[in-house]
Design a protein around this motif. Structure first.
Motif, PDB file in Angstrom:
ATOM      1  N   VAL A 262      40.213  23.133  39.678  1.00 13.64           N
ATOM      2  CA  VAL A 262      40.439  24.442  40.295  1.00 13.64           C
ATOM      3  C   VAL A 262      39.861  25.504  39.363  1.00 13.64           C
ATOM      4  O   VAL A 262      40.248  25.591  38.203  1.00 13.64           O
ATOM      5  CB  VAL A 262      41.938  24.720  40.537  1.00 13.64           C
ATOM      6  CG1 VAL A 262      42.126  26.139  41.083  1.00 13.64           C
ATOM      7  CG2 VAL A 262      42.533  23.712  41.504  1.00 13.64           C
ATOM      8  N   LYS A 263      38.926  26.280  39.868  1.00 14.63           N
ATOM      9  CA  LYS A 263      38.310  27.344  39.084  1.00 14.63           C
ATOM     10  C   LYS A 263      38.825  28.691  39.581  1.00 14.63           C
ATOM     11  O   LYS A 263      38.514  29.110  40.699  1.00 14.63           O
ATOM     12  CB  LYS A 263      36.781  27.301  39.202  1.00 14.63           C
ATOM     13  CG  LYS A 263      36.157  25.960  38.817  1.00 14.63           C
ATOM     14  CD  LYS A 263      36.330  25.662  37.339  1.00 14.63           C
ATOM     15  CE  LYS A 263      35.602  24.369  36.965  1.00 14.63           C
ATOM     16  NZ  LYS A 263      35.815  24.009  35.550  1.00 14.63           N
ATOM     17  N   LEU A 264      39.631  29.345  38.754  1.00 13.92           N
ATOM     18  CA  LEU A 264      40.132  30.679  39.079  1.00 13.92           C
ATOM     19  C   LEU A 264      39.204  31.678  38.413  1.00 13.92           C
ATOM     20  O   LEU A 264      39.112  31.745  37.188  1.00 13.92           O
ATOM     21  CB  LEU A 264      41.572  30.846  38.569  1.00 13.92           C
ATOM     22  CG  LEU A 264      42.578  29.795  39.059  1.00 13.92           C
ATOM     23  CD1 LEU A 264      43.956  30.063  38.449  1.00 13.92           C
ATOM     24  CD2 LEU A 264      42.650  29.767  40.575  1.00 13.92           C
ATOM     25  N   ILE A 265      38.492  32.439  39.225  1.00 16.65           N
ATOM     26  CA  ILE A 265      37.485  33.348  38.692  1.00 16.65           C
ATOM     27  C   ILE A 265      37.773  34.778  39.142  1.00 16.65           C
ATOM     28  O   ILE A 265      38.610  35.012  40.019  1.00 16.65           O
ATOM     29  CB  ILE A 265      36.060  32.927  39.109  1.00 16.65           C
ATOM     30  CG1 ILE A 265      35.893  32.982  40.634  1.00 16.65           C
ATOM     31  CG2 ILE A 265      35.759  31.515  38.595  1.00 16.65           C
ATOM     32  CD1 ILE A 265      34.480  32.632  41.104  1.00 16.65           C
ATOM     33  N   GLU A 266      37.086  35.705  38.537  1.00 16.19           N
ATOM     34  CA  GLU A 266      37.262  37.113  38.889  1.00 16.19           C
ATOM     35  C   GLU A 266      36.642  37.393  40.259  1.00 16.19           C
ATOM     36  O   GLU A 266      35.808  36.616  40.741  1.00 16.19           O
ATOM     37  CB  GLU A 266      36.621  38.004  37.816  1.00 16.19           C
ATOM     38  CG  GLU A 266      37.345  37.956  36.477  1.00 16.19           C
ATOM     39  CD  GLU A 266      38.823  38.296  36.609  1.00 16.19           C
ATOM     40  OE1 GLU A 266      39.144  39.356  37.168  1.00 16.19           O
ATOM     41  OE2 GLU A 266      39.663  37.501  36.148  1.00 16.19           O
ATOM     42  N   PRO A 267      37.055  38.492  40.899  1.00 18.35           N
ATOM     43  CA  PRO A 267      36.484  38.825  42.211  1.00 18.35           C
ATOM     44  C   PRO A 267      34.964  38.864  42.159  1.00 18.35           C
ATOM     45  O   PRO A 267      34.372  39.272  41.158  1.00 18.35           O
ATOM     46  CB  PRO A 267      37.052  40.219  42.500  1.00 18.35           C
ATOM     47  CG  PRO A 267      38.305  40.295  41.698  1.00 18.35           C
ATOM     48  CD  PRO A 267      38.033  39.505  40.446  1.00 18.35           C
ATOM     49  N   LEU A 268      34.345  38.407  43.232  1.00 19.88           N
ATOM     50  CA  LEU A 268      32.888  38.348  43.293  1.00 19.88           C
ATOM     51  C   LEU A 268      32.325  39.523  44.068  1.00 19.88           C
ATOM     52  O   LEU A 268      32.876  39.908  45.107  1.00 19.88           O
ATOM     53  CB  LEU A 268      32.445  37.043  43.973  1.00 19.88           C
ATOM     54  CG  LEU A 268      32.781  35.744  43.242  1.00 19.88           C
ATOM     55  CD1 LEU A 268      32.447  34.541  44.121  1.00 19.88           C
ATOM     56  CD2 LEU A 268      32.032  35.656  41.912  1.00 19.88           C
ATOM     57  N   SER A 269      31.235  40.060  43.582  1.00 14.66           N
ATOM     58  CA  SER A 269      30.517  41.062  44.361  1.00 14.66           C
ATOM     59  C   SER A 269      29.912  40.374  45.580  1.00 14.66           C
ATOM     60  O   SER A 269      29.776  39.143  45.616  1.00 14.66           O
ATOM     61  CB  SER A 269      29.426  41.732  43.525  1.00 14.66           C
ATOM     62  OG  SER A 269      28.450  40.783  43.138  1.00 14.66           O
TER      63      SER A 269
END
Length: 370
Positions: A262-269
């Protein structure tokens, strides 16, 4: 003819962008762009990507802003702009508070209001909130209604709105195709580097979830279902660009953080989101726009909502409602991962939301009716 485009959030900007670009190509049309800044950073990213420079920016976003704040500030901010520009037509998009206020301001000044994405209805005034109320109000203030689908036209008809209703598809498809074309022309190396920690040899499940009606136990149930899938399928990666809202991030981190696939990443443009969507196996979401975008890319959509105003996708087979129920979400994810025939039936279903020509259709209709 002078058109004032009013919008304030990322989804509006995405869906307005191809329309603005189309109108700007035509010398007979004068384009004035006003952003309210209801969202700030996410809005600016879209404007930069599509190279749109606002003529007016109300910049009204503030910490902990309420619907009262946005409504009052936007309405007062639009008055001097309307007095100065005196547009022949105002374009508003969708179901945001900015869209409602733009339509209300046009009504107060007796200026023609054209509603993009008209006629969507969940038939539950509080779900989604406040969007369902906003779009119903805009529908009864607008003069021209550009509906994406036959069902949207029918929804308007049931409310007594039958004059100047046009079925044109949804500009979100125009934006998606334009956006992917921009990415291709600029080169994909930047995107590949940004996602270098993701193993694209595995099947990617893209997740977006942020709706306020899901906060609390429903959202916890959704996250537990994601955890179940991640633990069961080692050949799958779940990618979750987390919304900035702490109601979302706290729950996501407490349930999903630390799971290897599971990759929790910052919001994407926007460009990074659509690029990642194009590389995904399927999408798990409560978003509205993604229900329309993903089918164009052949990506099945599982909708984590109890109702959707985009029922056409469900009927066409491109999307399936799974709600916030743990068992439903797990069952349908497993079905897509284990049953290739079922997966292909969703992936190859025809997108009911248009073919990328909506902006051209709207321009032609506006010119024909001028």
């Amino acid at each position: 003819m002078k058109h004032l485009f009013i919008f304030g959030t990322r989804p509006e900007a995405i869906k307005m962008a191809p329309l603005i670009k189309e109108f700007q190509k035509d010398d007979t049309q004068k384009v004035v762009v006003c952003v309210t800044g209801q969202h700030r950073e996410m809005l600016d990213q879209v404007l930069s990507f599509f190279d749109i420079k606002p003529d007016y920016d109300l910049n009204l976003m503030s910490d902990n802003q309420t619907l009262y704040d946005v409504t009052a500030k936007a309405l007062l901010g639009l008055k001097p702009i309307l007095d100065k520009e005196k547009p022949n037509n105002i374009f508003v998009q969708g179901d945001t508070t900015t869209a409602f206020v733009g339509a209300l301001a046009g009504f107060y000044e007796k200026i023609n209001v054209s509603h993009i994405e008209a006629g969507l209805r969940s038939h539950n005034i509080y779900s989604p909130f406040p969007e369902e109320g906003n779009r119903k109000l805009v529908g009864h203030l607008a003069n021209i209604h550009f509906a994406p689908t036959k069902r949207a036209v029918q929804n308007l008809k049931l409310e007594g709105i039958t004059h100047n209703v046009q079925q044109v598809g949804n500009t979100v498809i125009d934006a998606l195709l334009l956006g992917l074309d921009i990415i291709k022309n600029r080169g994909e190396a930047t995107f590949e580097k940004y996602f270098e920690n993701i193993d694209f040899s595995k099947r990617i499940i893209l997740i977006t979830g942020h709706r306020r009606e899901s906060f609390g136990p429903p959202f916890e149930s959704m996250c537990k279902a994601m955890k179940e899938i991640a633990l069961k399928y080692s050949d799958v990666q779940l990618i979750y660009p987390m919304h900035m809202n702490p109601n979302i991030r706290d729950t996501v981190n407490s349930i999903l953080k630390g799971i290897e696939n599971v990759k929790l990443i910052e919001p994407l443009s926007y460009p990074y989101l659509i690029w990642l969507m194009s590389k995904s196996y399927f999408v798990l979401t409560d978003s509205g726009g993604i229900q329309e975008e993903a089918p164009t890319l052949g990506k099945p959509v599982l909708v984590m909502r109890e109702v959707t105003e985009r029922q056409e996708g469900v009927e066409a087979g491109t999307a399936k409602l799974v709600g916030s129920n743990f068992d439903n979400i797990v069952k349908e994810c497993k079905r897509l991962l284990d049953n290739e025939t079922y997966y292909q039936s969703m992936a190859n279903a025809i997108n009911p939301y248009g073919d990328g020509t909506t902006s051209l259709q709207i321009l032609k209709l506006m010119k024909d009716n001028n």
